[in-house]
Design a protein around this motif. Structure first.
Motif, PDB file in Angstrom:
ATOM      1  N   HIS A 115      31.540  44.961  39.445  1.00 26.09           N
ATOM      2  CA  HIS A 115      32.057  43.694  39.983  1.00 26.09           C
ATOM      3  C   HIS A 115      31.746  42.516  39.058  1.00 26.09           C
ATOM      4  CE1 HIS A 115      33.264  45.566  43.744  1.00 26.09           C
ATOM      5  NE2 HIS A 115      32.090  46.161  43.779  1.00 26.09           N
ATOM      6  N   LYS A 116      31.761  42.782  37.753  1.00 28.25           N
ATOM      7  CA  LYS A 116      31.575  41.695  36.800  1.00 28.25           C
ATOM      8  C   LYS A 116      32.874  40.914  36.682  1.00 28.25           C
ATOM      9  CE  LYS A 116      28.111  44.021  33.950  1.00 28.25           C
ATOM     10  NZ  LYS A 116      27.770  44.508  32.576  1.00 28.25           N
ATOM     11  N   GLU A 117      32.729  39.606  36.455  1.00 30.65           N
ATOM     12  CA  GLU A 117      33.926  38.791  36.331  1.00 30.65           C
ATOM     13  C   GLU A 117      34.698  39.183  35.065  1.00 30.65           C
ATOM     14  OE1 GLU A 117      33.350  34.616  36.682  1.00 30.65           O
ATOM     15  OE2 GLU A 117      33.412  34.760  38.868  1.00 30.65           O
ATOM     16  N   ARG A 118      35.996  39.368  35.248  1.00 21.45           N
ATOM     17  CA  ARG A 118      36.843  39.797  34.138  1.00 21.45           C
ATOM     18  C   ARG A 118      37.927  38.756  33.891  1.00 21.45           C
ATOM     19  NH1 ARG A 118      39.281  45.585  34.850  1.00 21.45           N
ATOM     20  NH2 ARG A 118      37.055  46.079  34.593  1.00 21.45           N
ATOM     21  N   ARG A 119      38.065  38.362  32.635  1.00 18.98           N
ATOM     22  CA  ARG A 119      39.115  37.411  32.276  1.00 18.98           C
ATOM     23  C   ARG A 119      40.469  38.110  32.237  1.00 18.98           C
ATOM     24  NH1 ARG A 119      34.882  34.955  28.528  1.00 18.98           N
ATOM     25  NH2 ARG A 119      35.410  36.603  27.034  1.00 18.98           N
ATOM     26  N   THR A 120      41.532  37.367  32.462  1.00 16.59           N
ATOM     27  CA  THR A 120      42.871  37.934  32.434  1.00 16.59           C
ATOM     28  C   THR A 120      43.270  38.295  31.002  1.00 16.59           C
ATOM     29  OG1 THR A 120      44.075  35.866  32.075  1.00 16.59           O
ATOM     30  CG2 THR A 120      43.469  36.396  34.356  1.00 16.59           C
ATOM     31  N   ALA A 121      44.308  39.099  30.883  1.00 14.53           N
ATOM     32  CA  ALA A 121      44.803  39.485  29.557  1.00 14.53           C
ATOM     33  C   ALA A 121      45.240  38.266  28.760  1.00 14.53           C
ATOM     34  CB  ALA A 121      45.964  40.471  29.715  1.00 14.53           C
TER      35      ALA A 121
END
Length: 304
Positions: free
Chosen positions: A41-47
């Motif tokens: 559940h780590k924050e992921r940036r968009t493509a």
């Protein structure tokens, strides 16, 4: 021209990369905020966010554009045009009207067919023989604006959503220079969409990913291709979830869900599916032959 680019999904990345190489100036890139993803559940940036950072562009991630402050920031760019693709946020009128030439949208269908959130998946599921890209002037309605340019892209009998996505994304990028040149010169005119032929591509629901093996094998093949690589179509096998990644409809009959023969041919409500690529929960994708060496599904096994 002075441009703002707005996008979230990977569909917009080829267009962003093309625009960043010039001759126009990308003032800022708008994308949705990072969100928790994956097992940790780590924050992921968009493509689009990741691409903009690699290109050294300013990135803004407002959760909404309806507030006065967000609209003032957008207006402060003094952009000539906003280029929008798979952004996922509605643009209110003050944002649509802020750039000198308004906002154009890169949409993955031949409008007015498949307006909405999931045009790629819905086109494959419907058995369409072609899709395409439409670049249109944005209005407050959902994908209702007049169209500047369209380019068809064929859908073959083995085309997956992943395949079609990549071809459409490349097509959109290839179309952009001509559209921008025409807009800058004032020579390009938009054509209103016809009132006939409007179909909405509703967002894919989680429950749609489950395969109903009582359906026609041709329809199930389309579903598998439409949901490949994500979210993936699945059924139950020996009490666990099994993703069916690649398959083809073949002749065959039997109680729906019954394994008819090796490597993995499954009876459907009409016809059968020969499954060629699968994935068990928590495992890597593999061929059906490899699956059955360690996870036997002999003829007569029922999949649910």
């Amino acid at each position: 021209m002075r441009l703002v680019v707005m996008g979230t999904a990977a569909f917009t990345v080829p267009s962003l990369e093309l625009l960043a190489r010039g001759p126009h100036r990308v003032l800022a890139v708008y994308t949705q905020p990072p969100r928790p993803a994956g097992r940790g559940h780590k924050e992921r940036r968009t493509a689009v966010h990741e691409s903009a950072l690699r290109l050294g562009l300013e990135v803004l991630t407002p959760g909404s554009l309806r507030g006065v402050e967000a609209q003032e920031i957008f207006r402060s760019h003094a952009a000539d045009l906003a280029v929008v693709g798979a952004y996922g946020l509605l643009l209110p009128r003050p944002v649509l009207e802020a750039p000198r030439l308004g906002c154009i949208n890169l949409h993955a269908s031949l409008l007015p067919r498949w307006r909405g959130a999931a045009p790629i998946q819905r086109a494959i599921m419907a058995g369409d023989e072609e899709s395409g890209v439409s670049i249109f002037q944005m209005e407050e309605g959902l994908d209702t604006g007049p169209v500047y340019a369209m380019e068809p892209v064929p859908i073959g009998p083995q085309t997956t959503a992943g395949d079609l996505h990549d071809r459409l994304a490349a097509t959109a990028a290839a179309m952009l220079p001509g559209v921008l040149e025409g807009l800058e010169a004032g020579t390009l005119r938009a054509v209103p969409q016809p009132e006939q032929g409007v179909i909405y591509a509703h967002k894919i629901r989680k429950e749609e990913a489950r395969l109903d093996l009582a359906r026609d094998a041709v329809e199930l093949d389309r579903q598998i291709r439409a949901f490949s690589p994500t979210p993936g179509s699945w059924c139950e096998a020996r009490g666990e979830r099994l993703l069916l990644l690649e398959a083809e409809p073949v002749d065959g009959s039997g109680e729906p869900g019954t394994v008819l023969e090796r490597p993995l041919t499954v009876a459907c409500g009409r016809g059968a599916l020969r499954v060629t690529r699968v994935q068990r929960a928590g495992r890597r994708p593999m061929s059906a032959e490899e699956l059955q060496r360690g996870f036997a599904l002999p003829p007569g096994t029922r999949l649910g």
